[in-house]
Design a protein around this motif. Structure first.
Motif, PDB file in Angstrom:
ATOM      1  N   LEU A  42       4.268   3.377   0.114  1.00 12.75           N
ATOM      2  CA  LEU A  42       4.809   2.081   0.542  1.00 12.75           C
ATOM      3  C   LEU A  42       5.009   1.143  -0.639  1.00 12.75           C
ATOM      4  O   LEU A  42       5.991   0.403  -0.695  1.00 12.75           O
ATOM      5  CB  LEU A  42       3.877   1.433   1.567  1.00 12.75           C
ATOM      6  CG  LEU A  42       3.930   2.010   2.974  1.00 12.75           C
ATOM      7  CD1 LEU A  42       2.873   1.364   3.853  1.00 12.75           C
ATOM      8  CD2 LEU A  42       5.308   1.813   3.571  1.00 12.75           C
ATOM      9  N   LEU A  43       4.063   1.159  -1.567  1.00 12.33           N
ATOM     10  CA  LEU A  43       4.211   0.324  -2.759  1.00 12.33           C
ATOM     11  C   LEU A  43       5.430   0.729  -3.581  1.00 12.33           C
ATOM     12  O   LEU A  43       6.036  -0.099  -4.248  1.00 12.33           O
ATOM     13  CB  LEU A  43       2.957   0.400  -3.630  1.00 12.33           C
ATOM     14  CG  LEU A  43       1.720  -0.316  -3.099  1.00 12.33           C
ATOM     15  CD1 LEU A  43       0.517  -0.031  -3.992  1.00 12.33           C
ATOM     16  CD2 LEU A  43       1.967  -1.813  -3.022  1.00 12.33           C
ATOM     17  N   LEU A  44       5.762   2.003  -3.518  1.00 11.71           N
ATOM     18  CA  LEU A  44       6.922   2.507  -4.252  1.00 11.71           C
ATOM     19  C   LEU A  44       8.155   2.578  -3.349  1.00 11.71           C
ATOM     20  O   LEU A  44       8.964   3.491  -3.447  1.00 11.71           O
ATOM     21  CB  LEU A  44       6.606   3.878  -4.853  1.00 11.71           C
ATOM     22  CG  LEU A  44       5.473   3.886  -5.876  1.00 11.71           C
ATOM     23  CD1 LEU A  44       5.134   5.300  -6.285  1.00 11.71           C
ATOM     24  CD2 LEU A  44       5.845   3.054  -7.085  1.00 11.71           C
ATOM     25  N   LYS A  45       8.263   1.617  -2.436  1.00 11.85           N
ATOM     26  CA  LYS A  45       9.421   1.450  -1.548  1.00 11.85           C
ATOM     27  C   LYS A  45       9.618   2.628  -0.601  1.00 11.85           C
ATOM     28  O   LYS A  45      10.705   3.182  -0.486  1.00 11.85           O
ATOM     29  CB  LYS A  45      10.682   1.195  -2.361  1.00 11.85           C
ATOM     30  CG  LYS A  45      10.593  -0.072  -3.182  1.00 11.85           C
ATOM     31  CD  LYS A  45      11.827  -0.297  -3.998  1.00 11.85           C
ATOM     32  CE  LYS A  45      11.618  -1.540  -4.851  1.00 11.85           C
ATOM     33  NZ  LYS A  45      12.681  -1.745  -5.797  1.00 11.85           N
ATOM     34  N   GLY A  46       8.559   3.027   0.064  1.00 15.27           N
ATOM     35  CA  GLY A  46       8.658   4.031   1.113  1.00 15.27           C
ATOM     36  C   GLY A  46       8.779   5.464   0.646  1.00 15.27           C
ATOM     37  O   GLY A  46       9.232   6.317   1.398  1.00 15.27           O
ATOM     38  N   VAL A  47       8.370   5.761  -0.558  1.00 13.87           N
ATOM     39  CA  VAL A  47       8.462   7.126  -1.067  1.00 13.87           C
ATOM     40  C   VAL A  47       7.358   7.973  -0.447  1.00 13.87           C
ATOM     41  O   VAL A  47       6.200   7.591  -0.434  1.00 13.87           O
ATOM     42  CB  VAL A  47       8.336   7.136  -2.612  1.00 13.87           C
ATOM     43  CG1 VAL A  47       8.304   8.555  -3.135  1.00 13.87           C
ATOM     44  CG2 VAL A  47       9.467   6.361  -3.236  1.00 13.87           C
TER      45      VAL A  47
END
Length: 151
Positions: free
Chosen positions: A45-50
């Motif tokens: 989530l911190l890496l935009k949903g990866v």
């Protein structure tokens, strides 16, 4: 031969090792769950949903050809993939496991060194200080060899 095997299997070291292997396997499953279920989703989530488990590079298209949204889709199509996301998951799991083992070994070494220090008997002093010239002399001395004072 069966009797010898029973004696071998019931020795303390073998039983301890078996218990360690069983607990190690359970600990490995716990660490895998920690990585896959608790650490990787927030990191994704911190890496935009990866989703790290779905990070892969297609080396050879399958049937039907891509693009593939998930690794499972690529595997189903028979595509050859380089699964670097699964490697990242495994690497994080390894680092957590290695750190936990490091902490365990460090704690055991500290306890061992503390028990060795406390187990060492206190050594009685072998010398004393002359009250007149302050030189170090044997404990049983009745006269100082340096200043010749009577003790």
């Amino acid at each position: 031969m069966l009797k010898e095997f029973r004696e071998f299997a019931l020795k303390g070291n073998v039983v301890d090792m078996a218990v360690g292997i069983i607990i190690g396997g359970a600990f490995g499953a716990l660490v895998n769950s920690l990585v896959n279920d608790l650490l990787m989703p927030p990191l994704g989530l911190l890496l935009k949903g990866v989703d790290f488990s779905n990070l892969f590079v297609v080396l050879k298209e399958g049937t039907p050809p891509g693009p593939y949204i998930a690794l499972a889709d690529a595997k189903t199509a028979g595509a050859v993939t380089l699964n670097y996301g699964l490697f990242v998951n495994a690497l994080i799991g390894f680092l957590i496991m290695a750190f936990a083992v490091f902490l365990l070994v460090r704690s055991i070494n500290r306890l061992r060194s503390l028990s060795e220090k406390s187990a060492a008997p206190a050594v009685a002093p072998q010398t004393k200080e002359c009250p007149f010239c302050f030189s170090i002399i044997p404990l049983k001395a009745v006269r100082c060899p340096n200043c010749t004072s009577q003790l």
